[in-house]
Scaffold this motif. Sequence first.
Motif, mmCIF file in Angstrom:
data_model
loop_
_atom_site.group_PDB
_atom_site.id
_atom_site.type_symbol
_atom_site.label_atom_id
_atom_site.label_comp_id
_atom_site.label_asym_id
_atom_site.label_seq_id
_atom_site.Cartn_x
_atom_site.Cartn_y
_atom_site.Cartn_z
ATOM 1 N N LEU A 41 2.188 14.442 14.828
ATOM 2 C CA LEU A 41 0.623 14.639 14.787
ATOM 3 C C LEU A 41 0.489 14.657 13.261
ATOM 4 O O LEU A 41 -1.096 14.740 12.939
ATOM 5 C CB LEU A 41 0.970 15.799 15.925
ATOM 6 N N GLY A 42 1.219 16.177 12.627
ATOM 7 C CA GLY A 42 0.440 16.167 10.839
ATOM 8 C C GLY A 42 0.480 14.735 9.969
ATOM 9 O O GLY A 42 -0.720 14.329 9.337
ATOM 10 N N GLU A 43 0.410 14.041 10.258
ATOM 11 C CA GLU A 43 1.100 12.348 9.876
ATOM 12 C C GLU A 43 -0.033 11.775 10.470
ATOM 13 O O GLU A 43 -0.812 11.111 9.699
ATOM 14 C CB GLU A 43 2.095 12.136 10.119
ATOM 15 N N VAL A 44 -0.509 11.889 11.867
ATOM 16 C CA VAL A 44 -1.465 10.788 12.428
ATOM 17 C C VAL A 44 -3.045 11.921 12.080
ATOM 18 O O VAL A 44 -3.471 10.864 11.796
ATOM 19 C CB VAL A 44 -1.298 11.054 13.730
ATOM 20 N N LYS A 45 -3.094 12.774 11.731
ATOM 21 C CA LYS A 45 -4.100 13.456 11.184
ATOM 22 C C LYS A 45 -4.117 13.334 9.559
ATOM 23 O O LYS A 45 -5.120 12.845 9.473
ATOM 24 C CB LYS A 45 -3.619 15.224 11.739
ATOM 25 N N GLY A 46 -3.377 13.275 8.758
ATOM 26 C CA GLY A 46 -2.933 12.950 7.274
ATOM 27 C C GLY A 46 -4.424 11.516 7.464
ATOM 28 O O GLY A 46 -5.026 11.431 6.703
ATOM 29 N N LYS A 47 -3.628 10.631 8.353
ATOM 30 C CA LYS A 47 -4.221 9.249 8.391
ATOM 31 C C LYS A 47 -5.028 9.161 8.600
ATOM 32 O O LYS A 47 -6.124 8.439 7.803
ATOM 33 C CB LYS A 47 -2.950 7.954 9.311
ATOM 34 N N LEU A 48 -5.571 9.906 9.583
ATOM 35 C CA LEU A 48 -7.126 10.008 10.313
ATOM 36 C C LEU A 48 -8.385 10.149 9.248
ATOM 37 O O LEU A 48 -9.125 9.713 8.699
ATOM 38 C CB LEU A 48 -6.838 10.224 11.132
ATOM 39 N N GLU A 49 -7.668 11.518 8.289
ATOM 40 C CA GLU A 49 -8.338 12.436 7.458
ATOM 41 C C GLU A 49 -8.185 11.140 5.431
ATOM 42 O O GLU A 49 -9.748 11.096 5.544
ATOM 43 C CB GLU A 49 -7.682 13.061 6.713
ATOM 44 N N LEU A 50 -7.416 10.402 5.975
ATOM 45 C CA LEU A 50 -7.317 9.856 4.957
ATOM 46 C C LEU A 50 -8.509 8.211 4.994
ATOM 47 O O LEU A 50 -9.340 8.191 4.090
ATOM 48 C CB LEU A 50 -6.380 8.287 4.439
ATOM 49 N N ASN A 51 -8.785 8.150 6.733
ATOM 50 C CA ASN A 51 -9.912 6.454 6.981
ATOM 51 C C ASN A 51 -11.262 7.971 7.094
ATOM 52 O O ASN A 51 -11.977 6.975 6.993
ATOM 53 C CB ASN A 51 -9.203 6.383 8.123
ATOM 54 N N GLU A 52 -11.393 8.864 7.032
ATOM 55 C CA GLU A 52 -12.539 9.168 7.298
ATOM 56 C C GLU A 52 -13.048 9.659 5.700
ATOM 57 O O GLU A 52 -14.171 9.487 5.018
ATOM 58 C CB GLU A 52 -12.376 10.801 7.913
ATOM 59 N N LYS A 53 -12.419 9.666 4.659
ATOM 60 C CA LYS A 53 -12.493 10.124 3.020
ATOM 61 C C LYS A 53 -13.198 8.174 2.516
ATOM 62 O O LYS A 53 -13.688 8.198 1.902
ATOM 63 C CB LYS A 53 -11.534 9.863 2.536
ATOM 64 N N LYS A 54 -12.183 7.099 3.271
ATOM 65 C CA LYS A 54 -12.507 5.825 2.434
ATOM 66 C C LYS A 54 -13.725 5.443 3.219
ATOM 67 O O LYS A 54 -14.777 4.641 3.010
ATOM 68 C CB LYS A 54 -11.280 5.402 3.061
ATOM 69 N N ALA A 55 -14.055 5.938 4.473
ATOM 70 C CA ALA A 55 -15.201 5.424 4.964
ATOM 71 C C ALA A 55 -16.903 6.224 4.213
ATOM 72 O O ALA A 55 -16.907 7.496 3.863
ATOM 73 C CB ALA A 55 -15.505 5.538 6.743
#
Length: 142
Positions: free
Chosen positions: A60-74
């Motif tokens: 769950l932490g890994e998925v949350k990290g990936k989502l935060e990275l995607n939000e930073k890119k957008a």
Amino acid sequence: MSDKRMLILDAEVIRKINENRGDLAQGEFIDFLIESHFQAEKEAGTGIDRQEIESLKQLLGEVKGKLELNEKKAATKEEVLAFQEDTRKLLKSFLDFFVGYGLELGSHSLSGDLKDLSSTLDKLEDDSGEGNQVKIKWKKTQ
């Protein structure tokens, strides 16, 4: 004294409970079934143990990290609107410059600086091939 709650069951389930409960009340029989199920699950080891919970937390932490990275890119809506406004200002300044430059060329003869600028622009116009690129850096100011 324990809290009492209501449990709604199908008529078929109630019929099966009544057939198999013997001298126990319905509530006592349901409590017995639930407790025996949990006891059997503990003995069989079919429940979720701490290791599985920790691995799920890590995933769950890994998925949350990936989502935060995607939000930073957008880009956010505010950033897009600021970019559009800056682009409009840049286009307006280009238009003002070239209109002013055209008026200057039309009303007077070319001076030395204007001749240099004109020849440089003509060279750029002639060299405008597919290899040329324009890169614009944009930084949001607060």
